[in-house]
Write a protein that holds these residues in place. Sequence first.
Motif, short mmCIF file in Angstrom:
data_model
loop_
_atom_site.label_atom_id
_atom_site.label_comp_id
_atom_site.label_asym_id
_atom_site.label_seq_id
_atom_site.Cartn_x
_atom_site.Cartn_y
_atom_site.Cartn_z
N ARG A 228 126.42 -57.87 32.23
CA ARG A 228 127.01 -59.20 32.45
C ARG A 228 127.14 -59.98 31.15
NH1 ARG A 228 123.36 -62.42 36.24
NH2 ARG A 228 124.13 -60.92 37.77
N SER A 265 124.08 -59.20 41.95
CA SER A 265 125.22 -58.68 42.71
C SER A 265 125.48 -57.23 42.30
CB SER A 265 126.48 -59.52 42.41
OG SER A 265 127.64 -58.86 42.91
N SER A 267 128.32 -55.71 43.02
CA SER A 267 129.75 -55.61 43.32
C SER A 267 130.44 -54.51 42.50
CB SER A 267 130.44 -56.95 43.08
OG SER A 267 130.30 -57.34 41.72
N ASP A 289 125.58 -56.23 51.83
CA ASP A 289 125.06 -57.59 51.66
C ASP A 289 124.92 -57.97 50.19
OD1 ASP A 289 124.94 -57.90 54.37
OD2 ASP A 289 122.77 -57.64 54.54
N LEU A 290 124.78 -56.96 49.32
CA LEU A 290 124.67 -57.20 47.88
C LEU A 290 126.03 -57.07 47.18
CD1 LEU A 290 121.34 -55.26 47.33
CD2 LEU A 290 121.68 -57.70 46.83
N GLY A 291 127.10 -56.91 47.98
CA GLY A 291 128.44 -56.88 47.42
C GLY A 291 128.93 -55.51 47.00
#
Length: 353
Positions: A228, A265, A267, A289-291
């Motif tokens: 990130r 996340s 995702s 639920d965590l993408g």
Amino acid sequence: MAAVPLSNYLVYSSEAKEGVGRAVYIDPSLIATFTECVDPTCEVGRNVAIQIQQQLSSTAGGVKSGQSVGDAAEFYSDIGSIDQRCVRVFYRILQVESTENSRGPGVYIHDIKRFQNNSAGTGIGLFRMNHEAGSWRGAAEPQGTLSTNILRMGSQATSSGLMELDELADELLEASSQATYKTDFNLYHCPLAIVNNGKEYDTPEKRFKILSPEDLTDILTKTVNINRWDSKSVAQKSYTVYCYADASKLLQGALERLGRAGNVSLSKFTFEIIAPHSPYSQLEKLVQDLGGIANLNSSYETAPSSIYQRFDTGSTSEDTITAFNKYRELKKKTPNITFSELWRGLGGVLALN
């Protein structure tokens, strides 16, 4: 199956002698786990099943038991033979004065894990696998983060113990129909319980090791956070995680922890779940639920996985409906049925062979 309150636990065995030792109870949702780890259809498994009753009723919580730090009622005991079959049984001991909603004082089994011998000292944890000179070679990842966009989670054992990493890599690739794959990948070698050797030590803690879901949680969290904030990347990398067989139990524990934390996340993660030794619908929901994305990969199957899916409350397959109908029929017909009677009554539904 959903978590079961202690008051709904079953008496472990009809062979228990009244008035002798502690009463032993077990979570009925362990029916598939018990089949996988103990397997009373063979002589070795039957002996372990009997030893669980005998040992816990007489010595549960004794000097050879492991005790939870911070919870005086939580213990584990190691039962069986390292050279044949050994399981670690986790349980709670309730005394007469306990205020917990239960069936009364006794030993309450809530988890079972199977040990594998590791006499060769095969490394455990996160590695980077590189194909060189016709075989795979593994190097530990000291930073505890993914260095490739492929993670494979799993372990396998032969009659002599855990597979070494080069052989394991080939087996996992074969199981996911990728036998010709030669690109570097990360491997999380994660036997749920290992025996480093067959020697006796003073305490079970020195003799045995169990990987914690927190280890995997840390790997996923660090990888997401580093990615990130990596200024060199225009967009986050995408990752594919191949999770094989009983590694699904560790993955489920890690996903549950990430969900509770609420600050990560997934995702950018796709999870390919291969022959999970846990109900697939639970894994799928945790990932979503965590993408992330979850797929039930049908490239490989195991007998224990088939049993876990038959007892998946989120499944609408005919096998699952048949298994639950039989389960409910047995409990309704015999309200005081013991776990051993329930296991025998389910018969072919639990056949490993």
